[in-house]
Design a protein around this motif. Sequence first.
Motif, mmCIF file in Angstrom:
data_model
loop_
_atom_site.group_PDB
_atom_site.id
_atom_site.type_symbol
_atom_site.label_atom_id
_atom_site.label_comp_id
_atom_site.label_asym_id
_atom_site.label_seq_id
_atom_site.Cartn_x
_atom_site.Cartn_y
_atom_site.Cartn_z
ATOM 1 N N GLN A 1 0.842 -1.182 0.000
ATOM 2 C CA GLN A 1 0.000 0.000 0.000
ATOM 3 C C GLN A 1 0.879 1.234 0.000
ATOM 4 O OE1 GLN A 1 -2.736 0.565 3.352
ATOM 5 N NE2 GLN A 1 -4.112 1.705 2.025
ATOM 6 N N ASP A 2 0.711 2.053 -1.012
ATOM 7 C CA ASP A 2 1.467 3.286 -1.160
ATOM 8 C C ASP A 2 0.503 4.446 -1.319
ATOM 9 O OD1 ASP A 2 3.164 1.029 -3.029
ATOM 10 O OD2 ASP A 2 4.250 2.089 -1.459
ATOM 11 N N PRO A 3 0.834 5.621 -0.778
ATOM 12 C CA PRO A 3 -0.072 6.783 -0.850
ATOM 13 C C PRO A 3 -0.484 7.082 -2.285
ATOM 14 C CG PRO A 3 1.763 7.222 0.614
ATOM 15 C CD PRO A 3 2.073 5.918 -0.045
ATOM 16 N N GLY A 4 -1.783 7.242 -2.472
ATOM 17 C CA GLY A 4 -2.300 7.595 -3.797
ATOM 18 C C GLY A 4 -2.425 6.436 -4.761
ATOM 19 N N LEU A 5 -1.903 5.281 -4.387
ATOM 20 C CA LEU A 5 -1.945 4.123 -5.296
ATOM 21 C C LEU A 5 -2.851 3.012 -4.782
ATOM 22 C CD1 LEU A 5 1.815 3.865 -6.302
ATOM 23 C CD2 LEU A 5 -0.067 4.909 -7.592
ATOM 24 N N GLY A 6 -3.384 3.144 -3.603
ATOM 25 C CA GLY A 6 -4.244 2.108 -3.063
ATOM 26 C C GLY A 6 -3.458 0.855 -2.719
ATOM 27 N N LEU A 7 -4.133 -0.256 -2.772
ATOM 28 C CA LEU A 7 -3.525 -1.555 -2.498
ATOM 29 C C LEU A 7 -3.242 -2.254 -3.824
ATOM 30 C CD1 LEU A 7 -6.139 -2.115 0.172
ATOM 31 C CD2 LEU A 7 -3.814 -2.761 0.704
ATOM 32 N N GLU B 1 -7.142 -6.107 -15.284
ATOM 33 C CA GLU B 1 -8.252 -5.282 -14.823
ATOM 34 C C GLU B 1 -7.780 -3.886 -14.464
ATOM 35 O OE1 GLU B 1 -12.171 -5.882 -13.565
ATOM 36 O OE2 GLU B 1 -11.257 -4.137 -14.543
ATOM 37 N N ASN B 2 -8.660 -2.909 -14.648
ATOM 38 C CA ASN B 2 -8.375 -1.526 -14.249
ATOM 39 C C ASN B 2 -9.574 -1.006 -13.471
ATOM 40 O OD1 ASN B 2 -7.095 1.028 -14.152
ATOM 41 N ND2 ASN B 2 -8.407 1.724 -15.818
ATOM 42 N N VAL B 3 -9.351 -0.650 -12.224
ATOM 43 C CA VAL B 3 -10.439 -0.150 -11.378
ATOM 44 C C VAL B 3 -10.192 1.332 -11.092
ATOM 45 C CG1 VAL B 3 -11.594 -0.361 -9.141
ATOM 46 C CG2 VAL B 3 -10.769 -2.409 -10.324
ATOM 47 N N GLU B 4 -11.177 2.137 -11.421
ATOM 48 C CA GLU B 4 -11.083 3.570 -11.136
ATOM 49 C C GLU B 4 -12.109 3.943 -10.070
ATOM 50 O OE1 GLU B 4 -9.446 5.092 -15.490
ATOM 51 O OE2 GLU B 4 -11.229 5.993 -14.603
ATOM 52 N N GLN B 5 -11.705 4.791 -9.146
ATOM 53 C CA GLN B 5 -12.564 5.139 -8.003
ATOM 54 C C GLN B 5 -12.644 6.660 -7.886
ATOM 55 O OE1 GLN B 5 -11.461 3.068 -4.405
ATOM 56 N NE2 GLN B 5 -12.732 4.364 -3.104
ATOM 57 N N ALA C 1 -12.271 -5.141 -7.489
ATOM 58 C CA ALA C 1 -12.910 -6.053 -8.435
ATOM 59 C C ALA C 1 -12.012 -7.277 -8.540
ATOM 60 C CB ALA C 1 -13.072 -5.393 -9.799
ATOM 61 N N THR C 2 -12.611 -8.438 -8.619
ATOM 62 C CA THR C 2 -11.793 -9.638 -8.635
ATOM 63 C C THR C 2 -12.427 -10.779 -9.390
ATOM 64 O OG1 THR C 2 -10.662 -11.270 -7.239
ATOM 65 C CG2 THR C 2 -12.725 -10.397 -6.413
ATOM 66 N N GLY C 3 -11.572 -11.569 -10.019
ATOM 67 C CA GLY C 3 -11.934 -12.890 -10.491
ATOM 68 C C GLY C 3 -11.123 -13.810 -9.616
ATOM 69 N N ASN C 4 -9.855 -14.065 -9.943
ATOM 70 C CA ASN C 4 -8.910 -14.724 -9.040
ATOM 71 C C ASN C 4 -7.963 -13.705 -8.410
ATOM 72 O OD1 ASN C 4 -9.911 -17.246 -9.621
ATOM 73 N ND2 ASN C 4 -8.477 -17.584 -11.287
ATOM 74 N N GLN C 5 -7.683 -12.660 -9.154
ATOM 75 C CA GLN C 5 -6.749 -11.639 -8.701
ATOM 76 C C GLN C 5 -7.545 -10.428 -8.231
ATOM 77 O OE1 GLN C 5 -3.648 -11.193 -11.574
ATOM 78 N NE2 GLN C 5 -2.988 -9.217 -10.760
ATOM 79 N N PHE C 6 -7.057 -9.765 -7.170
ATOM 80 C CA PHE C 6 -7.741 -8.595 -6.647
ATOM 81 C C PHE C 6 -7.157 -7.322 -7.239
ATOM 82 C CE2 PHE C 6 -10.665 -9.511 -3.121
ATOM 83 C CZ PHE C 6 -10.486 -10.867 -2.990
ATOM 84 N N TYR C 7 -8.046 -6.439 -7.693
ATOM 85 C CA TYR C 7 -7.638 -5.118 -8.166
ATOM 86 C C TYR C 7 -8.406 -4.086 -7.356
ATOM 87 C CZ TYR C 7 -5.718 -7.541 -12.214
ATOM 88 O OH TYR C 7 -5.002 -8.362 -13.033
ATOM 89 N N PHE C 8 -7.658 -3.188 -6.708
ATOM 90 C CA PHE C 8 -8.265 -2.187 -5.849
ATOM 91 C C PHE C 8 -8.304 -0.825 -6.519
ATOM 92 C CE2 PHE C 8 -8.862 -3.942 -1.573
ATOM 93 C CZ PHE C 8 -8.231 -5.160 -1.704
ATOM 94 N N GLY C 9 -9.308 -0.048 -6.174
ATOM 95 C CA GLY C 9 -9.305 1.359 -6.523
ATOM 96 C C GLY C 9 -8.298 2.101 -5.651
ATOM 97 N N THR C 10 -8.100 3.375 -5.943
ATOM 98 C CA THR C 10 -7.071 4.152 -5.245
ATOM 99 C C THR C 10 -7.571 4.776 -3.952
ATOM 100 O OG1 THR C 10 -7.570 5.971 -6.722
ATOM 101 C CG2 THR C 10 -5.652 4.633 -7.276
ATOM 102 N N GLY C 11 -8.831 4.567 -3.621
ATOM 103 C CA GLY C 11 -9.333 4.978 -2.318
ATOM 104 C C GLY C 11 -10.051 6.318 -2.320
#
Lengths: 116, 109
Positions: free
Chosen positions: A37-43, B2-6, B92-102
């Motif tokens: 986890q890095d700032p601005g990049l999420g997990l 995958e590309n997740v935008e938040q 979002a995930t199938g087998n791999q997890f992709y997170f948004g930036t928060g």
Amino acid sequence: EAQVTQNPRYLITVTGKKLTVTCSQNMNHEYMSWYRQDPGLGLRQIYYSMNVEVTDKGDVPEGYKVSRKEKRNFPLILESPSPNQTSLYFCASSLGTSGHSTDTQYFGPGTRLTVL
Amino acid sequence: GENVEQHPSTLSVQEGDSAVIKCTYSDSASNYFPWYKQELGKRPQLIIDIRSNVGEKKDQRIAVTLNKTAKHFSLHITETQPEDSAVYFCAATGNQFYFGTGTSLTVIP
């Protein structure tokens, strides 16, 4: 108590000195994963494992190794750490029903790594 | 992959108002969409999730909606309270997890 544990919680090291961060879960989960986890990049997922002896690269695997010799343990190895690996690392596990990751994921407490 | 935008990256609301956080994804094979809350200095914790065969799910003040056709999903928090202040991540995930930036949510008393 059902939990994911990581050790160490904090680590300061120098470039090139091999290190291992341990991760253990006591929930008999099949799916385990490492994130940074890095700032601005999420997990971002580094590696994941859907079962014993099965590991796959995540989004940012370069510079990291993992192993899954036992169901409960999933150590993260940095063979030659570099400053760009300074980050907060989380281990996580989930049930992994039918070989999928679509279950509640439980995170460990995190390991804050600084590479000088 | 995958590309997740938040969006938004930061959100401030008055206590009692509603908060909405939106995510889009690119891979139609993704089939599980969890939302995590992370308080300062703590680990992410699951607050709600939705699978691809469901359009909406609610748990007390929290709800998630999923539009598979448009590839977007949203988190709705009603009657916000100061303790809702935290960073929220979609994935979002199938087998791999992709997170948004928060999204950093601040609830102003």
